[in-house]
Every structure is written in C-alpha cells, then in structure tokens.
Design a protein around this motif. Structure first.
Motif, mmCIF file in Angstrom:
data_model
loop_
_atom_site.group_PDB
_atom_site.id
_atom_site.type_symbol
_atom_site.label_atom_id
_atom_site.label_comp_id
_atom_site.label_asym_id
_atom_site.label_seq_id
_atom_site.Cartn_x
_atom_site.Cartn_y
_atom_site.Cartn_z
ATOM 1 N N PHE A 33 0.620 6.733 -6.773
ATOM 2 C CA PHE A 33 -0.585 7.552 -6.933
ATOM 3 C C PHE A 33 -0.258 9.025 -6.775
ATOM 4 N N SER A 50 0.827 -1.208 0.000
ATOM 5 C CA SER A 50 0.000 0.000 0.000
ATOM 6 C C SER A 50 0.861 1.257 0.000
ATOM 7 N N LEU A 87 -7.569 9.551 -8.571
ATOM 8 C CA LEU A 87 -6.579 8.838 -9.356
ATOM 9 C C LEU A 87 -7.142 8.415 -10.700
ATOM 10 N N VAL A 88 -8.361 7.835 -10.663
ATOM 11 C CA VAL A 88 -8.970 7.386 -11.914
ATOM 12 C C VAL A 88 -9.190 8.578 -12.831
ATOM 13 N N GLY A 125 -8.966 7.501 -4.607
ATOM 14 C CA GLY A 125 -9.279 6.540 -5.661
ATOM 15 C C GLY A 125 -9.957 7.231 -6.822
ATOM 16 N N VAL A 126 -10.987 8.039 -6.502
ATOM 17 C CA VAL A 126 -11.716 8.745 -7.557
ATOM 18 C C VAL A 126 -10.775 9.694 -8.285
ATOM 19 N N VAL A 160 -12.297 7.499 8.575
ATOM 20 C CA VAL A 160 -11.612 6.259 8.204
ATOM 21 C C VAL A 160 -12.137 5.784 6.854
ATOM 22 N N GLY A 161 -11.245 5.712 5.895
ATOM 23 C CA GLY A 161 -11.658 5.242 4.592
ATOM 24 C C GLY A 161 -11.998 6.351 3.617
ATOM 25 N N TRP A 162 -12.463 7.512 4.128
ATOM 26 C CA TRP A 162 -12.894 8.557 3.197
ATOM 27 C C TRP A 162 -11.742 9.104 2.377
ATOM 28 N N GLN A 219 0.733 4.080 -2.786
ATOM 29 C CA GLN A 219 0.578 5.478 -2.377
ATOM 30 C C GLN A 219 1.593 6.368 -3.098
ATOM 31 N N ASN A 250 -9.052 7.630 1.300
ATOM 32 C CA ASN A 250 -8.724 6.728 0.198
ATOM 33 C C ASN A 250 -9.824 6.715 -0.858
ATOM 34 N N LEU A 251 -11.068 6.909 -0.401
ATOM 35 C CA LEU A 251 -12.179 6.969 -1.335
ATOM 36 C C LEU A 251 -11.965 8.113 -2.319
#
Lengths: 250, 322
Positions: free
Chosen positions: B248, B241, B295-296, B292-293, B284-286, B245, B288-289
């Motif tokens: 990214f 990871s 990055l795409v 992710g968006v 927590v998690g937001w 990172q 990376n959410l």
C-alpha cells in the motif's frame, strides 16, 4: 459401551469439527468463487462484507430485537447492495486495468471496512446470544451452529449450482469481531484458488481438505500449526497442480 | 539535477540531528527511514510486476533470527544480522524457485507468497515457548543498552545515522538495478515471459536474482527494526498485514520511481502519527480507515502514485530542470 470407542475419540472429534469448519469455509468461499467465476475479479475484501453481514445480524437481532428471519433477510439484502455499490464504485473503473490493481483496490476496501468496523463496533467480540445447543454424539461434542452453517453451505451450494441466488451471509456464526475478515479472508481466498477459480465443486472439496488439515493439525499440535500446514499445503499444491485440485490435466 | 541534488539533500539529512535533536521527531524519522528502506526493498522487485505478499515473512525472519541468535546463542548482531539476511534469502529462494520454475505469475504468485507470510506469522506465534508468541519478544540488553558489540545504542542520533546510511544504501541498490541489464531483462519478462525466453533471457534465474536480493534487503530492514525498537511482535514485523502495508505504501508513493516508497512511508507513518496524537486511543482503526480510502482513490485515479504522477505532470507541462 460407546460404539465409537474403538477409534481415537479426539481424532474423530477433530475430524468431525474439520468437516463442520469445512462447511463454514465452503459457504464463505462460495460467494467469492462466484465473483471470480463470473467477472474474473479478485475481491480480497470479500470476507469483510461477510463480517458486515454478521454485525448487521448482531445489531438487528440482539440490540433491536428484530425477528431472526427478518434480520437475516435484511442482512443478506443489504450486504448484496453493498456488493453492488462496491462493484460500481471500485471494480467497474478498474475492469480494464491489470488484475493486480483490482486486487490492491479491493485490499484498500478491506482496510477500510475492517477499520470502519473497529471504529463503529469496537474490538470486543459480540455474541448473537443465540443459545444453540451443543450436540453430544457418541461422546463427541458437536457445535450446533457449525452444523447449521454446514447445512447452509450445502443448501447454498445447491442453490448457486442451480443458479438461483448468491448467498453471502454466514448467519449461523454466532460471534463476530472486526478481525473475522482478516482471519477468514486469506483462507477463503486460498480455497478458491486451490479448488480452481469458478469451479464450485472444486472450491467445496478444497474447503474440506483445508479445514481437515487445520483441525487435525491443530489437534496434535497447536492451532497455529494447523494453519502452518494448511498454508504449506497450499503452496505445495500450487507447485504440483497450479490449475487447482479439480482441474483436469491438460 | 541528477548530479548535485542527492548530495545536497544527503548532506542536509546527515547534518540534521546535529542541529535539531528533539527526541520524538528524531524517533519518527528513524522509523520512517527504516520502513522506507523496507518499502524500497519491496519495490525493487514489485516494480517488475512481481507482487509479493511474502515480504512480511522476510521481515519477520530478519527481526526474529537476529533477536533469537542474540538471546539464545549470544551471537553478536554483527554476525546475527548477516545470518538473518541469509535465512531470509534462503527462504525466498526455496519458495520462489519452484514458483518461477512452474510459471506461477500474477495474482497466483501473490497468493503463494501470501501463504508464505501466513506461515511465518503462525510459526512465530506457535513457537511461543521460544519467541514469546503474540506477546512479543525483546533482545536482552547489554551494558545498559549501549554497546557497539551488541549493536545497541541509547543515542537516537546514532540510530538516525545508521538508518539513514541503510536507507541511502537501499536507494543505491534501487538505482543500480535501474541501470542494470537485469532491469531490461525483467521488464521484458513482465511484458511477456515466452517472448523474453525466446530472446535468450534466462527467465527463472533473472527473477530469482531480484527476489533473493529484495528478500535479503527486507530481512535487513527487519533486523534493523528489531535492534532499534528492542521489541518485536509477530504482528508488527511479520504476517499478511505487514506485507499489505508495504504494498500500500509503495502504491501510494509511486512504484516506478526511486523515492516513491520513501514518500509512501513518510505519508503513511505521518498520517498514523497525526491520527494517533489527535485522537489518542480513539484513533484505533482510524488510520487504516483513511489508508483504505486513500489506497482505493490512488489506484483508481493515480495508479503511478504521488511521485510518479508529479513527474508525469512535470513532463507534460514541460518544465525540465535538468
């Protein structure tokens, strides 16, 4: 007297659980291999789709009490639809780009799906609550669910081999966690490459070799060492046979 | 522009902690500088199409070798950090040499290095009797955590200046590579290895040089992170990871420009901090959410990253300030 007592029972159990883990891994890498083989795109986020399928199973079956077959079919179909969406939205615009861009874009989807699962479902393990019995064979304990996954992998492979359908969901895995994707993802990926991309039999063999290394290595040392050996094996194999285990020497 | 701006910017950055010394923003700045340096180290080789996912491994080696040498061997980080650098470089050479020798390129190279960072993470976790496993590890404090000998400083300003110097050093290396023959050789190799070899470029040696350089820099980033944070865990400094990172952040910032990785670090770290502060534990998690968006979107629409696209835009519009 136990007829198997002549062998080291723990080693046997580890070998057997390796075979069963191999079944799960083979099932997981099967679909990935298909994507590789057919459109030659590296889906690094593949395991995350499987994870969503598992969550789907959990919610439909345990929370909403849908019949298990309905839940399974619904999950397979919806994960399939997700896959199509992913292809249209992310992969299709990148089909002409460098392969590494596809890898990174699907990596972005990986981050997205994984954290979406963390946000939506929390980080506790969810349990399907399917009480599948543990079989006791000659003093060894065999998990029924892994046996099921193994059977599913075999059937799935035959089905794919006959070009009928894609099999996405590892429905027999009973516990689900957002990091399932991360823990299985890289390994399924390595398995596909190890078994030559797009070669189903190769992928199948590689899955079992990998699983045996993890399982037997984990027996003598810690589970982590099993992974260390498996990764190291992958690296060495890439040097020796870069075309994959089953490739004919050119 | 090439002449004056870096010096003015550099002077402003050096002067900053003497004017403004609020600890929290300074801490964020140090973190940004350390990761910027790590990302720059990655992009030194990444820009030539050598996409390594093993840099999490090199960073972990840098951090853990420094900390273990200090705790068990009482080796001062002044010696421990070079040791960690050498360890990272040796590991890089051991894995990269056969890769280049056997022509493992593209996503196969990415996968071999991915397995490498997996190995480093699992070894750190498995040797938990010595490294503390996934619970993390702390270098022992020396003289109340403020000692030049132990490279431990309680003053944030000191760390800021160290991190700034290392980061500037990283940019300098990037610049030197950019101006070297090595760059032309590696660009030729990334276009077509056979053609490059035919023109007399020693493909394996050139690739190995840049890989070892990049790995050494990344190990330094790990050592620096360890000395600054005084706490390392396998998940924050090593593994797949961390490697992802790095890739990214560099892609978001811009892979082909010197400040791209830095901008990538600024954006990703600020994003994570803002989300953490505004959502608290619900965050927590937001982060990376959103990563992710982003990055795409970046790969589909801005493959050259923010800085690269801005430079393109400037070129197209036709302002040139130089």
């Amino acid at each position: 007297m136990n007829p198997l007592a002549v062998f080291d029972i723990f080693l046997l159990e580890a070998l057997l659980s390796g075979v069963l883990l191999g079944g799960v891994l083979a099932l997981l890498s099967l679909g990935l291999n298909l994507v590789f083989g057919v459109i030659d795109v590296v889906w690094i986020c593949y395991a995350e789709l499987i994870m969503l399928g598992m969550y789907g199973m959990y919610y439909l079956y345990t929370v909403y009490h849908a019949p298990i077959w309905v839940a399974a079919v619904a999950c397979i179909v919806s994960v399939g639809i997700l896959g199509v969406l992913l292809h249209v939205l992310v992969i299709a615009p990148l089909l002409g780009a460098a392969p590494i861009n596809q890898l990174l874009a699907t990596g972005g989807v990986l981050f997205f799906l994984q954290s979406a699962a963390t946000v939506l479902f929390g980080i506790e393990f969810k349990n399907l609550g399917l009480r599948l019995p543990v079989l006791k064979v000659g003093g060894m304990f065999v998990s029924y669910s892994r046996l099921l996954a193994f059977a599913a992998a075999l059937i799935g492979m035959v089905l794919v081999y006959l070009w009928l359908t894609r099999t996405y969901t590892g429905t027999a895995i009973r516990a689900i966690h957002p990091f399932v994707g991360l823990s299985f993802g890289p390994i399924t990926f390595l398995i596909c490459v190890l078994g030559s991309l797009g070669n189903f039999v190769g992928g199948f063999v590689a899955a079992f070799v990998f699983a045996e290394i993890i399982s037997v290595g984990g027996l003598y040392l810690d589970l982590e060492w099993g992974y260390v050996f498996a990764f190291a094996f992958f690296i060495v194999m890439m040097f020796i046979r870069p075309q994959g285990l089953m490739a004919r020497r050119s | 522009m090439r002449r004056a701006h870096p010096w003015i910017g550099g002077a402003a950055l050096v002067a900053l902690p003497f004017v403004y010394r609020s600890p929290y923003p300074l801490h964020i700045l140090v973190i940004i500088l350390i990761w910027s340096f790590a990302y720059t180290s990655w992009s030194v080789m990444g820009r030539f199409g050598l996409v390594s996912l093993g840099h999490g491994g090199f960073m972990g080696i840098g951090a853990y070798v420094t900390a273990l040498a200090w705790n068990y061997g009482h080796v001062s980080p002044w010696l421990g950090v070079p040791l960690a650098l050498v360890a990272g470089m040796v590991l890089a050479a051991v894995v990269a040499y056969p890769c280049f020798r056997f022509r493992i390129t593209g996503h196969y190279f990415a996968l071999v290095t991915l397995a490498l960072s997996g190995i480093v993470l699992q070894v750190i976790t498995a040797t938990r009797d010595y490294t503390g496993g996934s619970l993390g590890y702390t270098p022992e404090r020396y003289h109340g955590g403020s000692s030049l000998w132990a490279l431990q400083f309680s003053e944030k300003t000191t760390w800021y200046l160290i991190a700034l110097a290392v980061w500037a050093g990283g940019l300098y290396v990037w610049y030197r590579v950019d101006r070297s023959m090595l760059r032309y050789a590696l660009e030729a190799i990334s276009e077509d290895e056979d053609a490059a070899a035919a023109t007399g470029i020693h493909v394996t040696a050139e690739k190995l040089k840049i890989t070892v350089l990049s790995a050494g820099m990344t190990a330094l980033a790990g050592a620096l992170y360890c000395q600054y944070q005084m706490f390392i865990s396998p998940d924050t400094v090593s593994g797949i990871s961390v490697s992802l990172q790095m890739v990214f952040a560099v892609v978001v910032g811009g892979i082909y420009v010197s400040l791209g990785p830095t901008i990538g670090a600024v954006i990703t770290i600020l994003l994570a901090e803002v989300l953490r502060i505004s959502f608290g534990t619900r965050a927590v998690g937001w982060d990376n959410l959103v990563y992710g968006v982003l990055l795409v979107l970046f790969i589909v629409f801005l493959p050259k990253g923010i800085v690269g696209s801005l430079l393109d835009l400037r070129r197209r519009v036709g302002w040139s300030s130089s």
